[in-house]
Design a protein around this motif. Structure first.
Motif, PDB file in Angstrom:
ATOM      1  N   ALA A   1      -8.488  -4.759  -3.244  1.00 41.58           N
ATOM      2  CA  ALA A   1      -9.518  -4.615  -2.214  1.00 41.58           C
ATOM      3  C   ALA A   1     -10.317  -3.331  -2.418  1.00 41.58           C
ATOM      4  O   ALA A   1     -11.556  -3.338  -2.359  1.00 41.58           O
ATOM      5  N   LEU A   2      -9.634  -2.233  -2.685  1.00 40.83           N
ATOM      6  CA  LEU A   2     -10.323  -0.960  -2.916  1.00 40.83           C
ATOM      7  C   LEU A   2     -11.171  -1.018  -4.186  1.00 40.83           C
ATOM      8  O   LEU A   2     -12.287  -0.497  -4.226  1.00 40.83           O
TER       9      LEU A   2
ATOM     10  N   PHE B   1       0.802  -1.218   0.000  1.00 43.85           N
ATOM     11  CA  PHE B   1       0.000   0.000   0.000  1.00 43.85           C
ATOM     12  C   PHE B   1       0.839   1.274   0.000  1.00 43.85           C
ATOM     13  O   PHE B   1       0.544   2.198  -0.762  1.00 43.85           O
TER      14      PHE B   1
ATOM     15  N   GLY C   1      -8.282  -9.605   3.238  1.00 43.14           N
ATOM     16  CA  GLY C   1      -6.962  -9.003   3.163  1.00 43.14           C
ATOM     17  C   GLY C   1      -5.994  -9.931   2.452  1.00 43.14           C
ATOM     18  O   GLY C   1      -6.203 -11.136   2.379  1.00 43.14           O
TER      19      GLY C   1
ATOM     20  N   ILE D   1      -4.274   3.871  -7.802  1.00 45.72           N
ATOM     21  CA  ILE D   1      -5.476   3.404  -7.103  1.00 45.72           C
ATOM     22  C   ILE D   1      -6.728   3.846  -7.852  1.00 45.72           C
ATOM     23  O   ILE D   1      -7.621   3.039  -8.126  1.00 45.72           O
TER      24      ILE D   1
ATOM     25  N   ALA E   1      -4.011  -4.266  -1.664  1.00 46.69           N
ATOM     26  CA  ALA E   1      -4.799  -3.079  -1.321  1.00 46.69           C
ATOM     27  C   ALA E   1      -5.582  -2.534  -2.507  1.00 46.69           C
ATOM     28  O   ALA E   1      -6.766  -2.216  -2.383  1.00 46.69           O
TER      29      ALA E   1
END
Length: 167
Positions: free
Chosen positions: A144-145, A91, A136, A99, A141
């Motif tokens: 997941a986002l 991350f 997780g 992102i 990350a």
């Protein structure tokens, strides 16, 4: 759509076993050997199955693919879409642009898929997140986002279209 592997292929199998015609739309650059083998297994068992390779970034290509599917299998009434996997990156090493670009890409594909179906014809939008989003995963990350962004957009699109959503 892209999620034809894993959970997406399992969804196709369940729907086919219920007598529903199943069509998968995938990108030309994706490795589809496993998918084709799974779909061929369903077809040999008597399922009505279709597979279209389209450029999901071009709405005209997507619309043409959906038209071919509907000509062979009937109206599209549900869409299943899974979040794409990204390369594992810690991350702190991610940039805001990386992102946002990944999450926006996930949302855009789903929006295009839903827009390719005639208004009022869609009954359900099914979206699959990632294990990274649920439990997780080291370096997961951005996946997941993106899973969260996809889930939120799927719920919004389903509500706006008056249909159901399953995440």
């Amino acid at each position: 759509s892209r999620g034809a592997r894993g959970a997406g292929l399992a969804l196709a199998q369940v729907l086919a076993c219920c007598g529903t015609a199943v069509a998968v739309i995938d990108r030309p650059e994706d490795d589809d050997r496993e998918l084709v083998a799974g779909l061929e297994e369903l077809r040999s068992a008597g399922a009505r199955v279709g597979y279209e390779v389209v450029d999901l970034t071009r709405p005209t290509s997507l619309a043409a693919g959906v038209n071919r599917i509907e000509a062979r299998l009937g109206p599209v009434t549900a869409i299943g879409h899974a979040v794409g996997v990204s390369d594992p990156v810690p991350f702190p090493d991610l940039t805001d642009i990386e992102i946002c670009d990944h999450a926006a890409g996930e949302v855009t594909v789903l929006e295009r898929l839903v827009a390719s179906v005639r208004p009022g014809q869609l009954h359900m939008v099914i979206d699959f997140g990632s294990v990274a989003g649920r439990y997780g995963l080291p370096g997961g990350a951005v996946t997941a986002l993106s899973s969260a962004a996809l889930a939120a957009k799927a719920a919004d699109l389903a509500a706006a279209g008056g249909c159901r959503n399953l995440h």
